[in-house]
Motif scaffolding. Structure first.
Motif, PDB file in Angstrom:
ATOM      1  N   ILE A 109       0.777  -1.179   0.104  1.00 43.56           N
ATOM      2  CA  ILE A 109      -0.126  -0.164  -0.041  1.00 43.56           C
ATOM      3  C   ILE A 109       0.843   1.261  -0.055  1.00 43.56           C
ATOM      4  N   ILE A 110       1.967   1.411   0.936  1.00 45.43           N
ATOM      5  CA  ILE A 110       2.907   2.541   0.850  1.00 45.43           C
ATOM      6  C   ILE A 110       3.566   2.426  -0.379  1.00 45.43           C
ATOM      7  N   ARG A 111       3.907   1.525  -0.919  1.00 47.73           N
ATOM      8  CA  ARG A 111       4.579   1.766  -2.450  1.00 47.73           C
ATOM      9  C   ARG A 111       3.709   2.099  -3.643  1.00 47.73           C
ATOM     10  N   LEU A 112       2.449   1.793  -3.369  1.00 53.34           N
ATOM     11  CA  LEU A 112       1.666   2.333  -4.684  1.00 53.34           C
ATOM     12  C   LEU A 112       0.930   3.396  -4.434  1.00 53.34           C
ATOM     13  N   ASP A 113       0.584   3.935  -3.044  1.00 48.38           N
ATOM     14  CA  ASP A 113      -0.238   5.146  -3.059  1.00 48.38           C
ATOM     15  C   ASP A 113       0.769   6.484  -2.925  1.00 48.38           C
ATOM     16  N   PRO A 114       0.775   7.391  -3.673  1.00 48.18           N
ATOM     17  CA  PRO A 114       1.989   8.492  -3.496  1.00 48.18           C
ATOM     18  C   PRO A 114       1.350   9.251  -2.408  1.00 48.18           C
ATOM     19  N   ALA A 115       0.168   9.058  -1.703  1.00 45.95           N
ATOM     20  CA  ALA A 115      -0.148  10.173  -0.721  1.00 45.95           C
ATOM     21  C   ALA A 115       0.720   9.561   0.442  1.00 45.95           C
ATOM     22  N   LEU A 116       1.130   8.327   0.408  1.00 51.32           N
ATOM     23  CA  LEU A 116       2.017   7.654   1.655  1.00 51.32           C
ATOM     24  C   LEU A 116       3.338   7.643   1.410  1.00 51.32           C
ATOM     25  N   HIS A 117       3.873   8.515   0.282  1.00 48.78           N
ATOM     26  CA  HIS A 117       5.446   8.722   0.058  1.00 48.78           C
ATOM     27  C   HIS A 117       5.997   9.888   1.010  1.00 48.78           C
ATOM     28  N   ARG A 118       5.994   9.385   2.250  1.00 50.67           N
ATOM     29  CA  ARG A 118       6.162  10.697   3.458  1.00 50.67           C
ATOM     30  C   ARG A 118       7.238   9.967   4.199  1.00 50.67           C
ATOM     31  N   PRO A 119       8.047  10.475   4.826  1.00 52.02           N
ATOM     32  CA  PRO A 119       9.101   9.737   5.890  1.00 52.02           C
ATOM     33  C   PRO A 119       8.304   8.758   6.802  1.00 52.02           C
ATOM     34  N   MET A 120       7.219   9.394   7.385  1.00 59.37           N
ATOM     35  CA  MET A 120       6.671   8.404   8.361  1.00 59.37           C
ATOM     36  C   MET A 120       6.204   7.095   7.965  1.00 59.37           C
ATOM     37  N   VAL A 130      -3.693   5.296   6.225  1.00 55.35           N
ATOM     38  CA  VAL A 130      -3.477   3.791   5.756  1.00 55.35           C
ATOM     39  C   VAL A 130      -4.727   3.225   5.439  1.00 55.35           C
ATOM     40  N   ILE A 131      -5.910   3.380   5.883  1.00 54.44           N
ATOM     41  CA  ILE A 131      -7.085   2.892   5.857  1.00 54.44           C
ATOM     42  C   ILE A 131      -7.776   3.560   4.325  1.00 54.44           C
ATOM     43  N   ALA A 132      -7.473   4.900   4.222  1.00 51.83           N
ATOM     44  CA  ALA A 132      -7.842   5.587   3.036  1.00 51.83           C
ATOM     45  C   ALA A 132      -7.039   5.138   1.700  1.00 51.83           C
ATOM     46  N   ALA A 133      -5.730   4.920   2.051  1.00 47.71           N
ATOM     47  CA  ALA A 133      -4.839   4.378   1.099  1.00 47.71           C
ATOM     48  C   ALA A 133      -5.302   2.970   0.504  1.00 47.71           C
ATOM     49  N   LEU A 134      -5.614   2.077   1.552  1.00 50.67           N
ATOM     50  CA  LEU A 134      -6.210   0.734   1.309  1.00 50.67           C
ATOM     51  C   LEU A 134      -7.453   0.841   0.343  1.00 50.67           C
ATOM     52  N   ARG A 135      -8.377   1.603   0.762  1.00 46.48           N
ATOM     53  CA  ARG A 135      -9.552   1.990   0.271  1.00 46.48           C
ATOM     54  C   ARG A 135      -9.257   2.192  -1.383  1.00 46.48           C
ATOM     55  N   ARG A 136      -8.269   3.187  -1.627  1.00 47.37           N
ATOM     56  CA  ARG A 136      -8.084   3.825  -2.841  1.00 47.37           C
ATOM     57  C   ARG A 136      -7.458   2.492  -3.690  1.00 47.37           C
ATOM     58  N   VAL A 137      -6.517   1.832  -3.094  1.00 45.25           N
ATOM     59  CA  VAL A 137      -5.797   0.630  -3.924  1.00 45.25           C
ATOM     60  C   VAL A 137      -6.821  -0.170  -4.015  1.00 45.25           C
ATOM     61  N   PHE A 138      -7.855  -0.745  -3.125  1.00 42.49           N
ATOM     62  CA  PHE A 138      -8.847  -1.674  -3.436  1.00 42.49           C
ATOM     63  C   PHE A 138      -9.699  -1.339  -4.575  1.00 42.49           C
ATOM     64  N   LEU A 139     -10.223  -0.053  -4.589  1.00 48.02           N
ATOM     65  CA  LEU A 139     -11.226   0.655  -5.575  1.00 48.02           C
ATOM     66  C   LEU A 139     -10.561   0.802  -6.833  1.00 48.02           C
ATOM     67  N   LYS A 140      -9.443   0.980  -6.975  1.00 41.38           N
ATOM     68  CA  LYS A 140      -8.626   0.993  -8.183  1.00 41.38           C
ATOM     69  C   LYS A 140      -8.612  -0.337  -8.899  1.00 41.38           C
ATOM     70  N   THR A 141      -8.376  -1.306  -7.996  1.00 40.45           N
ATOM     71  CA  THR A 141      -8.264  -2.795  -8.618  1.00 40.45           C
ATOM     72  C   THR A 141      -9.599  -3.386  -9.195  1.00 40.45           C
ATOM     73  N   GLN A 142     -10.700  -2.588  -8.590  1.00 34.64           N
ATOM     74  CA  GLN A 142     -12.118  -3.048  -8.818  1.00 34.64           C
ATOM     75  C   GLN A 142     -12.644  -2.147  -9.991  1.00 34.64           C
ATOM     76  N   SER A 143     -12.127  -1.218 -10.590  1.00 32.27           N
ATOM     77  CA  SER A 143     -12.506  -0.245 -11.457  1.00 32.27           C
ATOM     78  C   SER A 143     -12.447  -1.228 -12.856  1.00 32.27           C
ATOM     79  N   PRO A 144     -13.298  -0.973 -13.613  1.00 39.64           N
ATOM     80  CA  PRO A 144     -13.549  -1.492 -14.882  1.00 39.64           C
ATOM     81  C   PRO A 144     -12.396  -1.418 -15.807  1.00 39.64           C
ATOM     82  N   GLY A 145     -11.546  -0.309 -15.753  1.00 38.01           N
ATOM     83  CA  GLY A 145     -10.527  -0.321 -16.335  1.00 38.01           C
ATOM     84  C   GLY A 145      -9.281  -0.945 -15.964  1.00 38.01           C
ATOM     85  N   SER A 146      -9.300  -1.372 -14.729  1.00 33.94           N
ATOM     86  CA  SER A 146      -8.144  -2.085 -14.295  1.00 33.94           C
ATOM     87  C   SER A 146      -7.775  -3.442 -14.953  1.00 33.94           C
ATOM     88  N   PRO A 147      -6.537  -3.916 -14.939  1.00 34.66           N
ATOM     89  CA  PRO A 147      -6.107  -5.111 -15.510  1.00 34.66           C
ATOM     90  C   PRO A 147      -6.819  -6.285 -14.758  1.00 34.66           C
TER      91      PRO A 147
END
Length: 320
Positions: A54-65, A303-320
């Motif tokens: 999740i941290i690797r895939l979501d740009p919003a989590l590309h922070r030191p913490m 982290v919860i918001a990022a997990l939701r975004r990654v999950f929605l992205k994988t479920q979207s019609p355009g995703s592989p």
């Protein structure tokens, strides 16, 4: 216990193996324990790998913490893999012998990774200290280069000391027994097997623990005393709640890890009991790494918001 587990107890200083008794005193629970530990190992691998992904895939989590959190999750996978596969092997095969070299190697990796955990928890508290107490200089003090240096120092800093400690422990003569009353090679049960007076080695262990565990813990306490003082001075309740939420997860992990580990290593050898040592070790070697993903994800809105975004992205019609 098989017959090979009882051999070679007369002069272990010349023996080539030890016997990890583990949970041999619970013969009726071997199947249950093997299933339980297998589930716990999968939980550690899946939970921590998910946080890293999740941290690797979501740009919003590309922070030191979250850079340090990804390092911490990677560490937990390595840390548990030092002990749990061997526990499962012993339970599945009922072959509890371990060579002297394998025991020394396991102890060395366990000590080095345990030291890394102490250092990394201290670095994570420093990151929160700078973010809350010195926010205007946060970007400068926690630059990508500085974060990489702090992470590398955490991973590598304990190697020389712990290799030296491992060599010192295995330079002892073991003449009482070759049976280790534990489920992995750890210092307290190994010292019990040594001949003669081991007080000098116990003092050496205490000194090393003070350097690699007590000092980081004191730094964590100092950081959080400053953090709490700063949070209490924030003007709004919402600001205080947000600041506390970013620190509470880390503080809970610190208490779980340092609390159980300190009770194991700061007690004198004479007061150690096999049952207590096993129970405490389960907390800081298996239970805490298993709970960490839940602690950091369930208590962290980012982290919860990022997990939701990654999950929605994988479920979207355009995703592989």
């Amino acid at each position: 216990m098989s017959h090979e587990d009882i051999d070679a107890q007369d002069n272990v200083s010349t023996a080539g193996h030890f016997v990890l008794l583990g949970f041999s005193d619970l013969p009726n629970l071997q199947g249950f324990l093997s299933g339980l530990f297998a589930i716990m190992y999968l939980a550690v691998l899946i939970g921590n790998s998910l946080i890293i992904l999740i941290i690797r895939l979501d740009p919003a989590l590309h922070r030191p913490m979250y850079f340090f959190l990804a390092n911490f999750s990677s560490l937990e996978i390595c840390y548990v893999s030092v002990t749990l596969p061997r526990i499962l092997f012993n339970l599945w095969t009922q072959r509890r012998t371990i060579s002297r070299l394998a025991c020394a190697t396991q102890l060395c990796f366990f000590l080095v990774l345990g030291t890394t955990e102490c250092f990394l928890l201290a670095v994570m508290s420093y990151d929160r200290y700078v973010a809350i107490c010195n926010p205007l200089h946060y970007a400068l003090l926690m630059s990508p280069r500085r974060c990489a240096q702090l992470a590398a120092g955490s991973w590598l800093g304990g190697i020389p000391v712990q290799i030296g400690q491992m060599c010192q422990i295995f330079s002892l003569h073991f003449c009482n027994s070759n049976q280790i009353e534990h489920f992995f090679c750890d210092i307290p049960p190994i010292l019990k097997l040594a001949c003669g007076d081991t007080s000098a080695h116990e003092v050496s262990v205490y000194v090393v623990v003070m350097l690699v565990a007590a000092v980081p813990f004191i730094l964590i306490l100092a950081s959080y005393s400053k953090i709490i003082s700063t949070i209490l001075r924030l003007p709004t309740a919402k600001g205080r709640a947000k600041a506390f939420s970013t620190c509470s997860s880390h503080l809970l992990v610190v208490v779980l890890f340092f609390g159980s580990a300190s009770m194991t290593y700061f007690r004198p050898k004479s007061s150690h009991s096999a049952g207590t040592d096993k129970l405490l070790s389960l907390f800081y070697t298996i239970v805490t790494p298993m709970l960490n993903p839940m602690i950091y994800s369930l208590r962290n809105k980012d982290v919860i918001a990022a997990l939701r975004r990654v999950f929605l992205k994988t479920q979207s019609p355009g995703s592989p």
